[in-house]
Scaffold this motif. Structure first.
Motif, short mmCIF file in Angstrom:
data_model
loop_
_atom_site.label_atom_id
_atom_site.label_comp_id
_atom_site.label_asym_id
_atom_site.label_seq_id
_atom_site.Cartn_x
_atom_site.Cartn_y
_atom_site.Cartn_z
N UNK A 33 65.12 15.97 42.16
CA UNK A 33 64.23 16.28 41.03
C UNK A 33 64.22 17.79 40.81
N UNK A 34 64.47 18.18 39.56
CA UNK A 34 64.41 19.59 39.20
C UNK A 34 63.26 19.79 38.21
N UNK A 35 62.39 20.71 38.53
CA UNK A 35 61.29 21.06 37.63
C UNK A 35 61.57 22.44 37.06
N UNK A 36 61.65 22.51 35.73
CA UNK A 36 61.81 23.79 35.05
C UNK A 36 60.46 24.15 34.45
N UNK A 37 59.93 25.29 34.87
CA UNK A 37 58.61 25.73 34.41
C UNK A 37 58.76 26.90 33.44
N UNK A 38 58.10 26.80 32.29
CA UNK A 38 57.98 27.92 31.35
C UNK A 38 56.55 28.42 31.47
N UNK A 39 56.43 29.71 31.81
CA UNK A 39 55.08 30.18 32.14
C UNK A 39 54.86 31.63 31.71
N UNK A 40 53.60 32.08 31.89
CA UNK A 40 53.12 33.37 31.41
C UNK A 40 52.17 33.90 32.47
N UNK A 41 52.44 35.10 32.99
CA UNK A 41 51.65 35.63 34.10
C UNK A 41 50.23 36.04 33.71
N UNK A 42 49.97 36.14 32.41
CA UNK A 42 48.62 36.51 31.97
C UNK A 42 47.85 35.29 31.46
N UNK A 43 48.46 34.12 31.55
CA UNK A 43 47.84 32.89 31.06
C UNK A 43 46.92 32.30 32.13
N UNK A 44 45.64 32.12 31.85
CA UNK A 44 44.72 31.56 32.85
C UNK A 44 45.07 30.14 33.27
N UNK A 45 45.65 29.35 32.35
CA UNK A 45 46.04 27.98 32.70
C UNK A 45 47.26 27.99 33.63
N UNK A 46 48.13 28.97 33.44
CA UNK A 46 49.29 29.09 34.34
C UNK A 46 48.82 29.48 35.74
N UNK A 47 47.83 30.35 35.80
CA UNK A 47 47.26 30.73 37.09
C UNK A 47 46.60 29.53 37.76
N UNK A 48 45.98 28.68 36.95
CA UNK A 48 45.35 27.47 37.48
C UNK A 48 46.39 26.49 37.99
N UNK A 49 47.56 26.46 37.34
CA UNK A 49 48.62 25.54 37.74
C UNK A 49 49.38 26.02 38.97
N UNK A 50 49.28 27.29 39.28
CA UNK A 50 50.05 27.86 40.40
C UNK A 50 49.81 27.12 41.72
N UNK A 51 48.56 26.85 42.13
CA UNK A 51 48.36 26.11 43.39
C UNK A 51 48.94 24.70 43.35
#
Length: 282
Positions: free
Chosen positions: A207-225
């Motif tokens: 399984x390969x997961x490709x993530x598109x993300x933004x370091x200033x996005x609060x939802x991306x920070x929430x998804x990090x854990x």
């Protein structure tokens, strides 16, 4: 007798005149009272306005001297430096023992910007309009979904039961794919390449997961854990590839932060910088 009768009406007349005066006197008083009442209210209003003006003057004076004091101490009023400012990004690079000169030079390199632009264009071609956006073997999950949602999709991929049909997934996931106009989950696989993106996990992962993300996005920070949890739960079966989608119109420091991680990547410390930026303030 005639004289006595003549004097009686005179007294009645005097009494009538007095009665008339008593009757007309309240009328005059009634005319004056509203005017006096209005004048009294006006005086009260003027007094209140004066109090408010004095209070406003005192507040403005206090604010003026407060701002002067802040400026004197080298602090710009109302401005708080972003944790993702360029100065801070350079400081993080030093914390990670990166070569500072090489890192700073990289931040001015057009090649670094081109990497971010390429990832952004790919995201747009895939109709990814927000962050974070994940493609699990091409199946799209858009948002900071809980671990259980990822687990369901991953487990189906590992079992070979992954499906293009929304109804083949749990009711919880179906609510995100049932509306074609608003699909936070789209089970129909899309062609997403890993390319030269930084990766974690085994190269031959199922399984390969490709993530598109933004370091200033609060939802991306929430998804990090959650992403960390996925990698811990599937150390031999999941590979993660990270791609950039800085939403610069609402996150002014996201572009620079993305560039900083790619500059760290040139010194083999992409994931160290990645983790640093996503855990700021924790």
């Amino acid at each position: 007798m005639a004289t006595a009768k003549a004097s009686k009406p005179k007294k009645v007349a005097d009494k009538d005149i007095t009665t008339e005066e008593v009757v007309t006197s309240p009328t005059a008083s009634t005319t004056i009272d509203p005017v006096m009442s209005m004048m009294k209210r006006l005086n009260q209003m003027v007094s209140l306005m004066m109090i408010l003006l004095v209070a406003l003057f005192l507040f403005q004076t206090y604010t003026f001297y407060k701002l002067k004091n802040l400026e004197k101490n080298g602090i710009t009023a109302g401005a708080t430096e972003s944790p993702l400012s360029e100065e801070n990004l350079i400081a993080y690079a030093e914390e990670l023992d990166l070569d500072k000169k090489e890192f700073e030079q990289c931040l001015t390199d057009q090649e670094t910007k081109s990497i971010i632009e390429s990832d952004t264009k790919e995201a747009q071609a895939l109709n990814v309009t927000g962050t974070p956006g994940f493609f699990v073997n091409g199946r799209f999950l858009g948002g900071a979904f809980p671990f259980e949602f990822f687990k369901e999709v991953i487990d189906k991929e590992l079992a070979g039961t992954g499906s293009d049909l929304c109804t083949d997934y749990s009711e919880e996931l179906q609510q995100y794919c049932s509306d074609p106009q608003n699909q936070a989950f789209n089970p129909v696989p899309q062609a997403v390449t890993v390319g030269n993106a930084p990766t974690q996990g085994p190269a031959n992962a199922k399984v390969t997961i490709v993530e598109f993300s933004d370091f200033e996005c609060p939802f991306c920070q929430r998804a990090f854990p959650t992403v960390e949890q996925i990698l811990e739960a599937y150390p031999n079966d999941v590979k993660l590839a990270y791609k950039h989608l800085p939403l610069s119109n609402i996150h002014p420091n996201a572009q620079r932060a993305a560039e900083a991680t790619m500059c760290a990547d040139k010194q083999d410390k992409f994931w160290e910088m990645h983790d640093k930026l996503f855990t700021l303030g924790q």
